[in-house]
Design an enzyme around this catalytic site. Structure first.
Site, PDB file in Angstrom:
ATOM      1  N   GLU A 140      43.229  35.913  48.417  1.00  0.00           N
ATOM      2  CA  GLU A 140      42.066  35.407  48.378  1.00  0.00           C
ATOM      3  C   GLU A 140      41.480  35.455  46.924  1.00  0.00           C
ATOM      4  OE1 GLU A 140      41.570  38.216  52.345  1.00  0.00           O
ATOM      5  OE2 GLU A 140      40.258  38.626  50.434  1.00  0.00           O
ATOM      6  N   LYS A 142      39.262  37.044  43.896  1.00  0.00           N
ATOM      7  CA  LYS A 142      38.533  38.363  43.537  1.00  0.00           C
ATOM      8  C   LYS A 142      37.327  38.041  43.190  1.00  0.00           C
ATOM      9  CE  LYS A 142      39.372  42.696  41.144  1.00  0.00           C
ATOM     10  NZ  LYS A 142      37.972  42.934  40.787  1.00  0.00           N
ATOM     11  N   ASP A 144      33.407  38.270  41.658  1.00  0.00           N
ATOM     12  CA  ASP A 144      32.877  38.853  40.682  1.00  0.00           C
ATOM     13  C   ASP A 144      31.598  39.163  40.953  1.00  0.00           C
ATOM     14  OD1 ASP A 144      32.949  40.473  38.571  1.00  0.00           O
ATOM     15  OD2 ASP A 144      33.175  38.927  37.238  1.00  0.00           O
ATOM     16  N   TYR A 253      35.437  40.296  52.975  1.00  0.00           N
ATOM     17  CA  TYR A 253      37.083  40.040  52.721  1.00  0.00           C
ATOM     18  C   TYR A 253      37.767  41.284  53.581  1.00  0.00           C
ATOM     19  CZ  TYR A 253      36.008  43.623  49.033  1.00  0.00           C
ATOM     20  OH  TYR A 253      35.342  44.657  48.284  1.00  0.00           O
ATOM     21  N   LYS A 354      44.719  39.566  37.718  1.00  0.00           N
ATOM     22  CA  LYS A 354      43.421  39.103  36.889  1.00  0.00           C
ATOM     23  C   LYS A 354      43.598  37.973  35.928  1.00  0.00           C
ATOM     24  CE  LYS A 354      40.517  42.815  37.285  1.00  0.00           C
ATOM     25  NZ  LYS A 354      39.924  43.269  36.262  1.00  0.00           N
ATOM     26  N   CYS A 448      27.230  41.325  -4.275  1.00  0.00           N
ATOM     27  CA  CYS A 448      26.879  41.654  -3.165  1.00  0.00           C
ATOM     28  C   CYS A 448      25.575  40.815  -2.727  1.00  0.00           C
ATOM     29  CB  CYS A 448      25.998  43.166  -3.430  1.00  0.00           C
ATOM     30  SG  CYS A 448      25.123  43.666  -1.894  1.00  0.00           S
ATOM     31  N   CYS A 451      22.010  43.280  -3.296  1.00  0.00           N
ATOM     32  CA  CYS A 451      21.753  43.828  -4.599  1.00  0.00           C
ATOM     33  C   CYS A 451      22.383  43.044  -5.711  1.00  0.00           C
ATOM     34  CB  CYS A 451      21.936  45.287  -4.379  1.00  0.00           C
ATOM     35  SG  CYS A 451      23.747  45.638  -4.773  1.00  0.00           S
ATOM     36  N   CYS A 466      30.223  46.815  -1.845  1.00  0.00           N
ATOM     37  CA  CYS A 466      29.473  46.933  -2.848  1.00  0.00           C
ATOM     38  C   CYS A 466      29.118  48.660  -3.400  1.00  0.00           C
ATOM     39  CB  CYS A 466      28.245  46.391  -2.100  1.00  0.00           C
ATOM     40  SG  CYS A 466      26.671  47.006  -3.171  1.00  0.00           S
ATOM     41  N   CYS A 471      21.923  50.328  -3.148  1.00  0.00           N
ATOM     42  CA  CYS A 471      21.776  48.771  -2.453  1.00  0.00           C
ATOM     43  C   CYS A 471      20.784  49.073  -1.169  1.00  0.00           C
ATOM     44  CB  CYS A 471      23.079  48.466  -2.189  1.00  0.00           C
ATOM     45  SG  CYS A 471      23.053  46.791  -1.148  1.00  0.00           S
TER      46      CYS A 471
HETATM   47  S1  IVH Z   1      39.989  44.050  48.760  1.00  0.00           S
HETATM   48  C1  IVH Z   1      41.254  48.355  49.863  1.00  0.00           C
HETATM   49  N1  IVH Z   1      39.453  41.465  48.353  1.00  0.00           N
HETATM   50  O1  IVH Z   1      37.544  43.897  43.860  1.00  0.00           O
HETATM   51  C2  IVH Z   1      41.073  47.021  48.929  1.00  0.00           C
HETATM   52  N2  IVH Z   1      38.353  43.280  47.082  1.00  0.00           N
HETATM   53  O2  IVH Z   1      38.916  47.101  42.964  1.00  0.00           O
HETATM   54  C3  IVH Z   1      40.167  46.806  49.012  1.00  0.00           C
HETATM   55  N3  IVH Z   1      36.647  42.390  45.447  1.00  0.00           N
HETATM   56  O3  IVH Z   1      34.934  46.071  43.824  1.00  0.00           O
HETATM   57  C4  IVH Z   1      39.718  45.518  48.147  1.00  0.00           C
HETATM   58  N4  IVH Z   1      37.136  40.346  45.889  1.00  0.00           N
HETATM   59  O4  IVH Z   1      34.556  44.661  45.944  1.00  0.00           O
HETATM   60  C5  IVH Z   1      39.329  43.050  47.938  1.00  0.00           C
HETATM   61  N5  IVH Z   1      38.951  39.358  48.033  1.00  0.00           N
HETATM   62  C6  IVH Z   1      38.620  40.674  47.814  1.00  0.00           C
HETATM   63  C7  IVH Z   1      37.728  40.870  46.734  1.00  0.00           C
HETATM   64  C8  IVH Z   1      37.609  42.363  46.323  1.00  0.00           C
HETATM   65  C9  IVH Z   1      36.362  41.067  45.134  1.00  0.00           C
HETATM   66  C10 IVH Z   1      36.286  43.648  44.557  1.00  0.00           C
HETATM   67  C11 IVH Z   1      36.063  44.834  45.492  1.00  0.00           C
HETATM   68  C12 IVH Z   1      36.319  45.867  44.267  1.00  0.00           C
HETATM   69  C13 IVH Z   1      36.914  45.262  43.560  1.00  0.00           C
HETATM   70  C14 IVH Z   1      38.383  46.136  43.745  1.00  0.00           C
END
Ligand code: IVH
Length: 713
Positions: A140, A142, A144, A253, A354, A448, A451, A466, A471
């Protein structure tokens, strides 16, 4: 969640309700309110969870107002889970701290296909499974935003909290109640679940964020830096209506905890993570969705499919409606998850993939040359403003002349700018293929810019300098450095105040800082008696600083904090240094010839000696204090003779504070993981250092808490 027939029914009912007269008797009012609540919850789900409304915003508002009107007329009919009850008017005073039902761990990170393969192999090794076996993963985005935990009891939302430190979070229920994508009531009981904890992410759509900032700009309010800050800030306000105005949404999630009335674990009723998310989606939560082609969520049959799915998302990340910084890969089978378990920090069965740092291109308009406190000239690229990972970038350091030459950066170039996480943006390269011949070489000044004295560049240095100690630019930068946190640490005195007093002619050198007229300051706009008195107090306090702070505050080239401490330990009074010869310096361990030369030169300049005398006369301490003397570390100090390194983001203390604690406990801070390292303390999002230490196997890995327990603080 809703069958086709139900949806058709709710749609028709909505249209009918829109045209129904307002009820006058209680019986009709009860019936109408019940119908309205039902259809409003349905439309909120279509709108907020699915992003696919079936009626217009206007029609939705009309339904909502009708319900409000009935409830106003028959207050006894108001139910706590009515859609109108999301914004409660009572303000929360302070956030209470609450304990999560199970700890909220963080995630380990991966960056490429190889990392993902390693992760897959680690799990198989850990479980003693054959390496050629395929493990199924659910993947899924992540999200932010800000992490939240929702607790439902008997189908009602009873508590919402931030992640906090993982074990405890801040209770923010009134704020979360305003999020329309979070159901106030959800039918867990149908499955026999009486208590459940859900984890998710509060997040603001990119286009909503743009509109929020436009509105703020119009109101002359400071802009939010990015959607995440706007969301996390919105969750923590003391005014739920402010939360509501930010139009935050919540993706769920994870079903982290679920029990029946006997306290039996109901998570065991599910086979896979994927099916728990489907279940939560059916209960009305906003969840990452399966789509026929490239959905937000996908079950991949092995790690190769996972890698491919992560890559497609990396490519379409920009066009997605929400900010995401990677993908989360989870072992799909819940029993397998259970067997794989967790470390103190993160589950072994999940990992974050990431995305690469964000990049953008912009035009290099011109280069500005800035003069630093010891006269070093830093070229700074002025760019056409460009949005990069949520911030506007228009100014980027080019470091020095070699940086410009090595990368062949030219004026007028289109340049590729990158910003990884919260790191300062930098120029990756010029886009040579976009040149049209009009680009010009960056000419480094010979004099410079302030100065006009001739610039020099020492053989072994990257910077042009310089060398004029008078200065103006240097004087100003030296004063800014003098008051800064690492130097004299004068609270409430920063760059803008120094610049202001300088323009007023009150400050010409660092001694003037101790001659300020606080009555005059009190009369300045934006100051007043109180701030002037506070500034006075901070400056008086700074006068008593240990001399290593004073030494560092003098802006002598290469005389950093560490060298200042070493010198301070050797002298009774700063003025002694005036009479030291080269040998005296270089006999000290860790004091080299270049620094020696610079300190000697500083004290050969009569003006500097005079400056120190003036400061002494004004009350600034020049003699060695207890703090300057090397602390004898007893052999039974908890970390005596050990080496230590901190990595990742610490949540209980700053990095420097942690290092000081370690030092006080007898440890030496070192900067790299090697066979010499005894302890590695890991904060959140620890990366390659942790991996390396684990691979070495000789390093003791500590959590922050374990470290604190060890040093007894
Ligand atoms: S699972 C035990 N799923 O990422 C595992 N985390 O370091 C729990 N986050 O701040 C995390 N999207 O809030 C999971 N689809 C997703 C996520 C997610 C964002 C964030 C979570 C936490 C960080 C994990």
């Amino acid at each position: 969640m809703y069958s086709k027939d139900e949806q058709r029914h709710l749609y028709e009912l909505s249209k009918k309700l829109l045209h129904s007269p307002d009820p006058v008797d209680t019986a009709t009012a009860i019936a109408t309110a019940t119908d309205l609540r039902q259809v409003i919850v349905y439309h909120e789900w279509r709108y907020y969870a699915l992003n696919d409304p079936v009626i217009s915003d206007y029609e939705y508002d009309m339904l909502y107002k009708k319900l409000q009107a009935i409830e106003a007329r028959f207050p006894a009919l108001v139910t706590p889970d009515s859609p109108t009850q999301r914004v409660s008017s009572d303000l929360t005073e302070e956030f209470a701290t609450v304990e999560h039902l199970t700890p909220m761990l963080s995630l380990d990170n991966s960056y490429d296909a190889e990392d993902l393969r390693d992760f897959d192999e680690r799990i198989k090794n850990y479980l003693g499974l054959p390496l050629d076996l395929d493990i199924e993963y659910c993947v899924e985005p992540k999200f932010d935003g800000g992490t939240i935990a929702l607790v439902y009891e008997n189908d009602q939302l009873v508590r919402a909290a931030t992640r906090g430190n993982g074990a405890m979070g801040d209770e923010i229920t009134p704020n979360i109640r305003t999020l329309r994508s979070v159901p106030l009531r959800a039918g867990f009981s149908e499955m026999g679940i009486v208590k459940a904890e859900l984890r998710g992410e509060a997040i603001i759509r990119k286009d909503v964020f743009e509109k929020l900032n436009e509105a703020r700009a119009a109101d002359d309010l400071t802009l939010f830096a990015n959607p995440r800050n706007a969301a996390t800030g919105g969750l923590r306000t003391k005014d739920p209506s402010e939360t509501a105005s930010r139009r935050i949404e919540a993706f769920v999630y994870q079903l982290g905890f679920a029990v029946d009335s006997n306290g039996n674990n109901k998570l065991e009723a599910f086979q896979t993570h994927d099916s728990t998310i489907d279940y939560l989606g059916k209960l009305g939560f906003k969840v990452p969705l399966h789509h026929p082609q490239e959905g937000e969520r996908r079950v991949c049959k092995n790690i190769t499919e996972v890698t491919a799915f992560c890559k497609t998302w990396q490519d379409k990340r920009e066009s997605y409606a929400y900010e995401i910084d990677g993908m989360v890969v989870k072992v799909n089978d819940l029993q397998l998850q259970q067997r794989t378990g967790s470390t103190a920090h993160h589950p072994r069965w999940a990992i974050a993939f990431k995305f690469k740092a964000k990049q953008a291109t912009s035009k290099l308009l011109h280069v500005e040359f800035q003069v630093g406190k010891v006269g070093s000239i830093t070229p700074v690229a002025k760019l056409e403003p460009v949005q990069l990972a949520g911030v506007t970038v228009s100014s980027v350091s080019l470091h020095n002349e070699d940086f410009i030459r090595n990368k062949d950066i030219r004026l007028g170039d289109r340049v590729l700018v990158e910003r990884a996480g919260d790191v300062i943006p930098y120029i990756v390269k010029p886009m040579e293929e976009l040149r049209d011949g009009s680009e010009r070489e960056v000419v480094f000044p010979s004099h410079c810019p302030v100065c006009h004295s001739e610039l020099v560049r020492a053989e072994d240095e990257a910077a042009w300098r310089c060398e004029n100690p008078d200065c103006e630019a240097q004087l100003l930068q030296r004063m800014i450095h003098h008051v800064s946190k690492n130097a004299m640490n004068i609270d409430g005195f920063g760059e803008s105040q120094i610049e202001r007093f300088y323009r007023l002619g009150w400050l010409r050198n660092i001694a003037d800082i101790y001659r300020l007229d606080y009555e005059k300051i009190a009369q300045l706009e934006g100051f007043g008696e109180k701030s002037a008195a506070n500034l006075h107090k901070s400056i008086e306090k700074a006068k008593q600083n240990p001399i290593h702070r004073l030494l560092h505050s003098l802006s002598i080239h290469h005389l950093g904090i560490k060298a200042s401490k070493i010198l301070a330990a050797e002298i009774g009074n700063v003025m002694e240094l005036k009479d030291w010869d080269e040998e005296r310096f270089t006999n000290i361990k860790d004091i080299g010839p270049v620094l020696t030369h610079n300190v000697i030169r500083f004290f050969q300049n009569e003006k500097n000696v005079e400056l120190l005398r003036e400061m002494e006369a004004l009350g600034v301490n020049l003699t060695q204090t207890e703090d300057d003397r090397p602390k004898a570390v007893s052999a039974d100090a908890p970390l005596a003779g050990k080496t230590i390194l901190f990595t990742g983001t610490l949540s209980k203390m700053g990095r420097k504070e942690a290092q000081a604690k370690a030092e006080a406990a007898g440890a030496k801070n070192i900067s790299a993981v090697s066979g010499n390292l005894d302890y590695l303390v890991v904060g959140e999002d620890a990366g390659s250092k942790l991996k390396k230490a684990q691979a070495l196997g000789t390093v003791t890995i500590l959590t922050e808490d374990e470290f604190l327990a060890l040093v007894g603080g």
